[in-house]
Design an enzyme around this catalytic site. Structure first.
Site, PDB file in Angstrom:
ATOM      1  N   ASP A  73      35.620 -11.248 -35.207  1.00  0.00           N
ATOM      2  CA  ASP A  73      33.356 -11.457 -34.201  1.00  0.00           C
ATOM      3  C   ASP A  73      33.729 -12.710 -33.633  1.00  0.00           C
ATOM      4  O   ASP A  73      34.321 -13.835 -33.345  1.00  0.00           O
ATOM      5  CB  ASP A  73      32.842 -12.136 -35.207  1.00  0.00           C
ATOM      6  CG  ASP A  73      32.569 -10.876 -36.145  1.00  0.00           C
ATOM      7  OD1 ASP A  73      32.945 -10.015 -35.842  1.00  0.00           O
ATOM      8  OD2 ASP A  73      32.155 -11.285 -38.131  1.00  0.00           O
ATOM      9  N   HIS A 114      38.667  -6.649 -38.524  1.00  0.00           N
ATOM     10  CA  HIS A 114      37.552  -5.276 -39.218  1.00  0.00           C
ATOM     11  C   HIS A 114      37.169  -4.740 -38.426  1.00  0.00           C
ATOM     12  O   HIS A 114      37.365  -4.557 -36.890  1.00  0.00           O
ATOM     13  CB  HIS A 114      36.334  -6.705 -40.337  1.00  0.00           C
ATOM     14  CG  HIS A 114      35.855  -7.040 -39.310  1.00  0.00           C
ATOM     15  ND1 HIS A 114      35.750  -8.072 -38.890  1.00  0.00           N
ATOM     16  CD2 HIS A 114      34.159  -6.993 -38.707  1.00  0.00           C
ATOM     17  CE1 HIS A 114      34.536  -9.033 -38.306  1.00  0.00           C
ATOM     18  NE2 HIS A 114      33.769  -7.603 -38.047  1.00  0.00           N
ATOM     19  N   ARG A 132      23.194  -9.980 -41.788  1.00  0.00           N
ATOM     20  CA  ARG A 132      24.441 -10.751 -41.717  1.00  0.00           C
ATOM     21  C   ARG A 132      24.978 -11.812 -41.033  1.00  0.00           C
ATOM     22  O   ARG A 132      23.609 -12.072 -40.140  1.00  0.00           O
ATOM     23  CB  ARG A 132      25.945  -9.940 -40.626  1.00  0.00           C
ATOM     24  CG  ARG A 132      27.295 -10.884 -40.462  1.00  0.00           C
ATOM     25  CD  ARG A 132      27.799 -10.143 -39.286  1.00  0.00           C
ATOM     26  NE  ARG A 132      27.200 -10.379 -38.358  1.00  0.00           N
ATOM     27  CZ  ARG A 132      26.596  -9.630 -36.817  1.00  0.00           C
ATOM     28  NH1 ARG A 132      28.487  -8.877 -36.704  1.00  0.00           N
ATOM     29  NH2 ARG A 132      26.810  -9.962 -35.870  1.00  0.00           N
ATOM     30  N   HIS A 144      38.506  -5.863 -34.864  1.00  0.00           N
ATOM     31  CA  HIS A 144      37.866  -7.510 -33.668  1.00  0.00           C
ATOM     32  C   HIS A 144      38.192  -8.324 -35.197  1.00  0.00           C
ATOM     33  O   HIS A 144      37.690  -8.244 -36.317  1.00  0.00           O
ATOM     34  CB  HIS A 144      36.966  -6.909 -33.671  1.00  0.00           C
ATOM     35  CG  HIS A 144      35.689  -6.374 -33.716  1.00  0.00           C
ATOM     36  ND1 HIS A 144      35.253  -5.572 -35.025  1.00  0.00           N
ATOM     37  CD2 HIS A 144      34.062  -7.527 -34.260  1.00  0.00           C
ATOM     38  CE1 HIS A 144      34.144  -5.533 -35.113  1.00  0.00           C
ATOM     39  NE2 HIS A 144      34.084  -6.662 -35.421  1.00  0.00           N
TER      40      HIS A 144
HETATM   41  C1  SIN Z   1      30.622  -6.564 -37.737  1.00  0.00           C
HETATM   42  O1  SIN Z   1      31.393  -5.665 -37.118  1.00  0.00           O
HETATM   43  O2  SIN Z   1      30.462  -7.377 -38.260  1.00  0.00           O
HETATM   44  C2  SIN Z   1      29.991  -5.548 -38.895  1.00  0.00           C
HETATM   45  C3  SIN Z   1      30.510  -5.062 -39.927  1.00  0.00           C
HETATM   46  C4  SIN Z   1      29.529  -3.454 -40.521  1.00  0.00           C
HETATM   47  O3  SIN Z   1      28.301  -3.558 -40.496  1.00  0.00           O
HETATM   48  O4  SIN Z   1      30.480  -3.088 -41.898  1.00  0.00           O
END
Ligand code: SIN
Length: 289
Positions: free
Chosen positions: A116, A265, A280, A114
């Site tokens: 974000d 990612h 994050r 995906h």
């Molecule tokens: C995310 O999708 O932002 C999380 C990525 C992760 O936890 O490695």
């Protein structure tokens, strides 16, 4: 390209002799060495990181024991932080910091390819992710270059996609979290749908990137359901080729900074029995064109 020395000044956490960028794959990702952001940074250090981010789509730094405030301050150099209370990971302290915490048995955030929040009218330009606790094994994250995904397509396909748009929404994510008590779901509702180009032009690099993903994209404008689904599924496949990807093995205090406009990612969910905790900060972006 291997290690390359960069002319930047001296700071407590920076030894100019040791600052280097190591490209990790043919398509995406670089590791930056010789910078300890926990000891501060200046414009030159930020420029090294920013330029590497624009070139490689995602950059990694290890051994970064910075505070949440430092993570937030650094993130603000990339743009305005996105308000995390809109997301289900607000832990009641930092309004702009999402805490992604898992013991390996709960619903994992992002174990599907995906970008974000493409359900936002202006999706995030990127994110800064810091690992606090990592499992003994597993819990890697993969990124794929959506430039490389676009570049894989044939000339007739690229021509067809020119000017085409798709509808994105939050319905899949909202349904996932409302059934999961262990993750906060305040404020997470199925938003209104938004329309984005299927191929976007990166505002800085001017390169073209595929901009549909299986989490938020619902349908292709101007196509019937079957036709649009077949097209989207073919496009989703393009990020699944290892040639478009980089895989990052986290350690505690690693930092990944990614450009959400030209990457997708995937957080690998393979660490049952271990804790994984990340912080994050997402950065607000522009309307894709
Ligand atoms: C995310 O999708 O932002 C999380 C990525 C992760 O936890 O490695």
């Amino acid at each position: 390209m291997g290690m390359e020395n960069l002319a930047i000044g001296s700071l407590p956490g920076v030894n100019p002799e040791q600052v280097a960028i190591r490209r990790l794959t043919g398509a995406i990702g670089a590791e930056i060495k010789g910078i300890d952001l926990g000891q501060g940074w200046d414009d030159a250090v930020f420029k090294v990181i920013y330029d590497a981010l624009m070139e490689h789509g995602v950059v990694f730094l290890r051994d970064q024991s910075w505070t949440v405030d430092q993570q937030l301050e650094f993130s603000k150099l990339l743009g305005s932080p996105a308000f995390s209370k809109k997301l289900p990971f607000y832990d009641g302290t930092y309004e702009y910091v999402s805490v992604l915490e898992n013991d390996g048995t709960q619903l994992v955030v992002g174990d599907v390819w995906h970008n974000d929040n493409t359900d936002w009218v202006s999706p995030p330009m990127g994110a800064v992710l810091h690992s606090e606790e990592m499992p003994e094994y597993g819990g890697d994250t993969l990124w794929a270059s959506t430039y490389a995904a676009y570049d894989r397509l044939s000339a007739p396909m690229k021509q067809m996609l020119e000017g085409m748009t798709a509808i994105h929404d939050n319905s899949v994510v909202a349904a996932m979290y409302s059934s999961t008590k262990s993750l906060r779901s305040d404020g997470l509702q199925a938003d209104e749908t938004v329309e984005h180009p299927i191929v976007r032009t990166h505002p800085v690099t001017k390169r073209k990137a595929l901009f549909v993903n299986s989490v938020y994209t619902r349908r292709v404008v101007g196509m019937g359901a079957d036709e649009g689904k077949a097209l989207l599924e073919m496009l989703y496949e393009q990020v699944k080729y290892p040639e478009t990807q980089v895989r990052f093995r986290w350690e505690p205090n690693s930092v990944a900074i990614w450009d959400n406009r030209c990457t997708q990612h995937y957080a690998v969910s393979d660490y049952a029995g271990f804790r994984r905790k990340m912080r994050r900060v997402q950065i607000e972006g522009d309307r894709p064109f």
